[in-house]
Design an enzyme around this catalytic site. Structure first.
Site, PDB file in Angstrom:
ATOM      1  N   GLN A  93     -28.078 -30.445 -45.334  1.00 56.98           N
ATOM      2  CA  GLN A  93     -27.320 -31.997 -44.147  1.00 56.98           C
ATOM      3  C   GLN A  93     -26.429 -31.128 -43.922  1.00 56.98           C
ATOM      4  OE1 GLN A  93     -25.425 -35.392 -45.387  1.00 56.98           O
ATOM      5  NE2 GLN A  93     -25.655 -36.164 -43.882  1.00 56.98           N
ATOM      6  N   GLY A  94     -26.792 -30.807 -42.221  1.00 57.13           N
ATOM      7  CA  GLY A  94     -25.553 -30.027 -41.358  1.00 57.13           C
ATOM      8  C   GLY A  94     -25.004 -31.243 -40.705  1.00 57.13           C
ATOM      9  N   TYR A  95     -24.226 -31.656 -40.883  1.00 54.89           N
ATOM     10  CA  TYR A  95     -23.161 -32.526 -40.654  1.00 54.89           C
ATOM     11  C   TYR A  95     -22.074 -31.892 -39.931  1.00 54.89           C
ATOM     12  CZ  TYR A  95     -26.693 -36.725 -39.937  1.00 54.89           C
ATOM     13  OH  TYR A  95     -27.402 -37.695 -39.996  1.00 54.89           O
TER      14      TYR A  95
ATOM     15  N   SER B 130     -24.217 -28.747 -48.625  1.00 55.36           N
ATOM     16  CA  SER B 130     -24.865 -28.672 -49.847  1.00 55.36           C
ATOM     17  C   SER B 130     -26.606 -28.134 -50.856  1.00 55.36           C
ATOM     18  CB  SER B 130     -24.901 -30.141 -50.472  1.00 55.36           C
ATOM     19  OG  SER B 130     -23.991 -30.907 -50.998  1.00 55.36           O
TER      20      SER B 130
ATOM     21  N   GLU C 263     -28.819 -44.292 -46.728  1.00 59.45           N
ATOM     22  CA  GLU C 263     -28.790 -43.666 -47.789  1.00 59.45           C
ATOM     23  C   GLU C 263     -27.863 -45.383 -48.390  1.00 59.45           C
ATOM     24  OE1 GLU C 263     -26.529 -40.464 -48.003  1.00 59.45           O
ATOM     25  OE2 GLU C 263     -26.896 -40.214 -50.702  1.00 59.45           O
TER      26      GLU C 263
ATOM     27  N   GLU D 145     -10.632 -42.992 -47.644  1.00 59.66           N
ATOM     28  CA  GLU D 145      -9.609 -43.735 -46.708  1.00 59.66           C
ATOM     29  C   GLU D 145     -10.752 -44.312 -45.690  1.00 59.66           C
ATOM     30  OE1 GLU D 145      -9.224 -40.783 -48.176  1.00 59.66           O
ATOM     31  OE2 GLU D 145      -7.702 -41.425 -49.721  1.00 59.66           O
TER      32      GLU D 145
END
Ligand SMILES: Cc1cc2nc3c(=O)[nH]c(=O)nc-3n(C[C@H](O)[C@H](O)[C@H](O)COP(=O)(O)OP(=O)(O)OC[C@H]3O[C@@H](n4cnc5c(N)ncnc54)[C@H](O)[C@@H]3O)c2cc1C
Length: 786
Positions: free
Chosen positions: A521-523, A558, A641, A765
Site C-alpha cells: 500500500q503506497g499511501y 509494509s 478493511e 487520536e
C-alpha cells in the site's frame, strides 16, 4: 459491500420493542417525574408503574406464556431495561421482573409459578429477592436466616441488609437454612406479622434499598419454594441473569450521560465558539462512545447467550463480562458528564449527578468489577479453562458441515514443512518465514481457500458472511499463519471488483487468487501521514505513451520488499490541494525508477520500507477510476478493511492470551491478584472484541458504516497494546531477556510490535476524531489550508 449478518443484530420486532420503549419513556418519564418520585415517600413513580405494568405490559416480557406472560427472551427484556436505565425510571421493575420473576422461573415450583408469576405478568404485584444477610450477590455463605419446621409450616428468623425495593415489594423471596443445614427459598408476604422493613437513606434515591428483618415469621408449608442444591443453582443462575440485566440498564444510563454531554456541548459557548469544537471535548465524548459500544457488545453477546440456556459457568462468565463492562462504563460516563458540564454539572438541578450516584450504587450490585474479573481469572487458572464459548450467530447444518471441512483441510495441510508456520506471521510477526508463507499461500490457493469471500466469477469461493466467519475462525484456531496476501485479498481485490475496469480485473485478480501476486500500500509519505490528503508524489501523463510517470516518495510501506506491486495515490493535477486532483494507480515495483529501502523498526527487524519513485511508469490502463478520483478510490479501499479479517486476527489474539496464561502458570504470576485481575480484564476484552465484530458485520447491509464499526479499530489496537504490557509484566524480569523459546518471544514481540497497532491505519487520536465527527456528529475543526 459486505452482506449483513442478520442474526447478531437486533431484528425488526426487537427494534420495534426498543423504539416503543424509548418513545413511551420520553413522554412518561421526563427528568421532572424522576425528581418528583425521588422526593416522594415511597420513591416510586406510581403513575409510571401503573402504565408500565398495565398499558405497556412490560412485566409480562420474560414470563412464560403458560403463566400469562409473553415468553420473550433476554434480548427483548434487556432492550426495555436499557431504555429504563436511560431515564432512571423510579419503578420496582428490576426487583420484580428481573430478580423475583427469574428466581421463580429458575426454581420451577409449578404452584408458586402459577400463583406468583401470573400476578407479576399482570402487573398486580411487586416483588423482590434477597441474596443473604449482607450479600448483594449470590454467596451461600451469606445465608444466615434460619427456618424451623413447626409441623404446620415454618418459622423464619433472620436479617437481610440490602434488599432492592424492599419497601415497595409486596412479595419477598428470601433464602434461609433449614435445621438440617439445607438451603431453602421462601416466599413471604411483606405485610406478614414479624416482618420489619426499613429503608436506607442512600445517595441513589432513584432506586431504594431496604433492610428486612424477620422475627418469628410463621409461614405455611407452601411458602417453601424449594430446598437443597437446586436452590443454590437457581440462585446462581438468577444472579448471573440479573447481572446481565443490570448491565443492560447501566448501558442505557451511560448512553444518556453521553447524550446529555453532547446536547450541552453543542449549546455552550466559551472562547467565542461552541465547546463541542474543541478536540479535548471531542476526544472525551469519543472515549465515552467507545466504552458504550463495547458495553453494548458485551450485553448483546450475554443476552443472546442467555437465550440459548448455556451451562452455569458459561452464563456466569458471560454475565461477569457484561456487568463489569457496564459498571465501569457507567461510572466513567457519569463522571465525565459532571466534568464536561463544568460548574452546572456540580449542581443538584442538572441531571449528571443522578447518574453518577446510580453508577456507584449499581456497580456494587451483583458483582463489583474487580470481583467479576477475579471470577474469570479463577476459571482460567484454577479450573484450567482455556476459553468459554461465546455467543455465535445461529448455525445451520450446512454451516456445521462447512466448519468440519475447513478443520479437516487445515489438519491435513498445515503439517510437514508447513508445521513451523503454526501461529506465525500474525500481528507483530509479519516478517516471519516469508518464502515459506508464500508457498503456503500456493497451497491454500490449490485447496480453493484464497479469496473465500470474493464472488465466484472472479475466482473466489463466494462464501456467505457466516461461512467466512467460520473459515477465519477455523483457520486461526488451527494455527494458520498470517497472510502475506492480506492487503491484496482484503483491500485491493474488493476495490478492483467494485471500481476496476474489466481489463484490470482480468489482469490482476487471478494472480491474487492463485497466491502468486503480492501488493503493498503506497499511501503514506513523509509529509502525509494522518493528513493523508497532503500527498505530494507526482504523477504526470506522458503525452506520447499515455503512461503515468511517477516522482516522489512513499514511506512506512509494509512488506514492499516482498511484493511485486504497489497501489499508489499520487497528485495528478499540478497545483491541486487536499482531496482534489489525486489519482489511484496500480504500479509494478520491479521496474527502473523504483527503489525500495527497508526501515529498521523498534523490533530490530524491517517490516516496512521507504519506496522512492524517480520516473517509474504506470500504463494508463492501470488507473483505477478516472484521474482526479484518487481520493474516492483510496477511501473506498480502506472501507473494505472491516470485519471479516478481524475474526481471524482475534483468534490469533486468543492464542496470545493463552500464552500469557501459560507463562503466568509457569512463573507463579497466576497467584498475583493484580495480574489475575488484568488477565480477567484481557479475557473480557477479547470477548467484547468478538462481539464488536459480529455487531459490525450485522450492521452494514447498505454498505454504510454502522456506529459501532467506527470503534472497532481503536478497540482492538488498544486491547492488543495492553496485552503486550500484561505479557511483559507476567514474565517479570525474565521478560527482558531474549531466549530461543517461541512461546516467550511471541509475547515479547506482542509487547513491542503492538506499539504500532495504535499508529498504523489511523492513529488513536485520528480514530477519536473520526468517532467524534462522523459517529457522534460533532463539528469538524476548520482547516486553515482549505
Ligand atoms: C508498522 C506500520 C506499518 C505501516 N504500514 C503502512 C503501509 O503499508 N502503507 C502506508 O501507506 N502506511 C503505512 N503506515 C503508516 C501509517 O498509516 C501512519 O504512520 C499513520 O497514518 C500516522 O501517520 P504519521 O506516521 O505521519 O504520524 P503523524 O500524522 O505525524 O502523527 C504524529 C502524532 O500526531 C497525532 N496527530 C496527527 N494529526 C492529528 C490531529 N488532527 N489531531 C490529533 N492528533 C493528531 C497522531 O495521532 C500522532 O500521535 C504504517 C505505519 C506503521 C507504524
Amino acid at each position: 459491500m459486505i452482506k449483513a449478518l442478520a442474526p447478531f443484530g437486533v431484528d425488526a420486532d426487537q427494534q420495534m420493542i426498543r423504539e416503543a420503549a424509548a418513545s413511551f419513556l420520553d413522554e412518561a418519564c421526563p427528568s421532572s417525574a424522576v425528581r418528583a418520585a425521588m422526593s416522594s415517600s415511597s420513591g416510586v413513580d406510581e403513575v409510571l408503574w401503573r402504565r408500565i405494568s398495565g398499558e405497556m405490559g412490560w412485566c409480562a416480557t420474560k414470563v412464560p406464556e403458560g403463566y400469562g406472560g409473553l415468553g420473550l427472551g433476554w434480548v427483548e427484556l434487556a432492550l426495555i431495561l436499557e431504555q429504563m436505565g436511560r431515564r432512571l425510571a423510579c419503578v420496582p421493575f428490576f426487583s420484580t421482573v428481573v430478580l423475583a420473576a427469574t428466581a421463580l422461573i429458575e426454581i420451577g415450583n409449578r404452584e408458586a409459578c402459577a400463583r406468583w408469576l401470573r400476578s407479576i405478568a399482570a402487573g398486580e404485584i411487586t416483588a423482590t429477592l434477597a441474596f443473604g444477610e449482607r450479600g448483594i450477590d449470590w454467596d451461600e455463605r451469606q445465608v444466615t436466616a434460619r427456618a424451623e419446621s413447626t409441623g404446620d409450616g415454618y418459622r423464619v428468623d433472620g436479617s437481610f441488609r440490602h434488599v432492592p425495593e424492599g419497601c415497595a415489594a409486596r412479595l419477598l423471596l428470601l433464602p434461609a437454612r433449614l435445621s438440617n443445614g439445607d438451603l431453602a427459598l421462601f416466599s413471604i408476604d411483606a405485610l406478614a406479622s414479624g416482618v420489619r422493613r426499613e429503608e436506607h437513606v442512600g445517595f441513589d434515591v432513584t432506586r431504594r434499598v431496604a433492610a428486612v428483618e424477620l422475627r418469628g415469621v410463621q409461614l405455611a408449608p407452601d411458602a417453601l419454594l424449594s430446598r437443597g442444591p437446586a436452590v443454590h443453582e437457581a440462585m446462581e443462575r438468577t444472579a448471573a441473569l440479573g447481572a446481565i440485566c443490570l448491565g443492560a440498564e447501566q448501558l442505557g444510563s451511560a448512553q444518556k450521560c453521553l447524550d446529555l454531554v453532547l446536547d450541552f456541548a453543542a449549546e455552550r459557548i466559551q472562547f467565542g465558539r461552541s465547546i463541542s469544537t474543541y478536540q479535548a471535548i471531542k476526544h472525551r465524548c469519543a472515549e465515552m462512545m467507545l466504552r458504550i459500544e463495547a458495553t453494548k457488545s458485551a450485553v448483546a453477546g450475554a443476552t443472546r447467550l442467555a437465550d440459548t440456556c448455556p451451562d452455569l459457568l458459561t452464563l456466569k462468565l458471560e454475565a461477569a463480562c457484561a456487568k463489569a463492562f457496564a459498571s465501569e462504563t457507567l461510572r466513567f460516563c457519569a463522571g465525565e458528564a459532571i466534568q464536561l458540564h463544568g460548574g452546572v454539572g456540580f449542581t443538584w438541578d442538572y441531571d449528571p449527578h443522578l447518574y453518577f450516584k446510580r453508577a456507584q450504587a449499581s456497580s456494587q450490585w451483583l458483582g463489583a468489577p474487580a470481583v467479576l474479573r477475579e471470577r474469570v481469572a479463577a476459571a482460567l487458572f484454577d479450573s484450567a479453562m482455556d476459553t468459554a464459548p461465546s455467543a455465535q450467530p445461529p448455525a445451520g447444518e450446512e454451516d456445521r458441515e462447512f466448519r468440519g471441512e475447513v478443520r479437516r483441510w487445515m489438519a491435513h495441510h498445515l503439517t510437514g514443512r508447513f508445521e513451523v508456520l503454526r501461529h506465525r506471521g500474525g500481528a507483530g510477526d509479519e516478517d516471519a518465514f516469508p518464502a515459506l508463507r508464500k508457498e503456503w499461500e500456493l497451497e491454500l490457493a490449490q485447496g480453493g481457500w484464497t479469496c473465500v469471500g470474493w464472488p465466484k466469477q472472479y475466482g473466489g469461493r463466494g462464501l456467505t458472511v457466516a461461512q467466512q466467519i467460520i473459515f477465519h475462525e477455523e483457520y486461526a484456531r488451527a494455527g494458520g499463519p498470517g497472510h502475506l496476501s492480506h492487503l491484496s485479498e482484503t483491500l485491493l481485490g474488493p476495490t478492483l471488483i467494485a471500481y476496476g475496469t474489466d481489463e484490470q480485473k482480468r489482469r490482476f485478480l487471478p494472480g491474487i487468487v492463485a497466491g502468486t501476486d503480492y501488493w503493498c500500500q503506497g499511501y503514506s509519505e513523509p509529509g502525509a501521514g494522518s493528513d493523508l490528503a497532503n500527498v505530494q508524489t507526482r504523477a504526470r501523463q506522458d503525452p506520447d505513451s499515455g503512461d503515468w510517470v511517477l516522482h516522489g516518495q512513499k514511506v512506512w510501506t509494509s512488506l514492499a520488499h516482498e511484493c511485486q506491486f504497489i497501489f499508489v495515490i499520487a497528485r495528478c493535477e499540478p497545483g491541486s490541494k487536499l482531496h482534489k486532483g489525486l489519482i489511484f494507480l496500480l504500479v509494478e515495483l520491479n521496474q527502473p525508477g523504483v527503489e525500495v529501502r527497508p526501515i529498521r523498526q523498534i523490533t530490530g527487524t524491517c517490516e516496512f520500507n521507504e519506496v522512492f519513485f524517480d520516473g517509474a511508469r504506470c500504463p494508463a490502463a492501470n488507473v483505477v477510476g478516472a484521474p482526479g478520483d484518487g481520493w474516492k478510490i483510496a477511501m473506498a479501499l480502506l472501507g473494505f478493511e472491516r470485519g471479516l479479517s478481524w475474526i481471524g486476527m482475534q483468534q490469533h489474539f486468543e492464542h496470545q492470551l493463552q500464552l500469557v496464561c501459560k507463562a503466568a502458570r509457569e512463573c507463579g504470576a497466576d497467584r498475583n491478584p493484580a495480574l489475575r485481575e488484568r488477565v480477567g480484564r484481557a479475557w473480557m476484552g477479547l470477548k467484547v472484541m468478538h462481539y464488536n465484530t459480529l455487531r459490525t458485520l450485522s450492521g452494514v447491509a447498505d454498505g454504510s458504516l454502522s456506529r459501532e464499526a467506527y470503534t472497532v479499530k481503536h478497540y482492538w489496537s488498544n486491547w492488543h497494546r495492553d496485552l503486550g504490557e500484561l505479557a511483559m509484566d507476567v514474565l517479570g524480569v525474565e521478560g527482558d531477556i531474549r531466549i530461543d523459546d517461541f512461546s516467550r518471544t511471541r509475547l515479547q514481540q506482542v509487547w513491542l510490535f503492538s506499539r504500532s497497532d495504535t499508529i498504523v491505519a489511523g492513529t488513536n487520536e485520528i480514530q477519536l476524531n473520526i468517532i467524534a465527527e462522523r459517529a457522534l456528529g460533532m463539528p469538524k475543526e476548520p482547516r486553515p489550508d482549505r
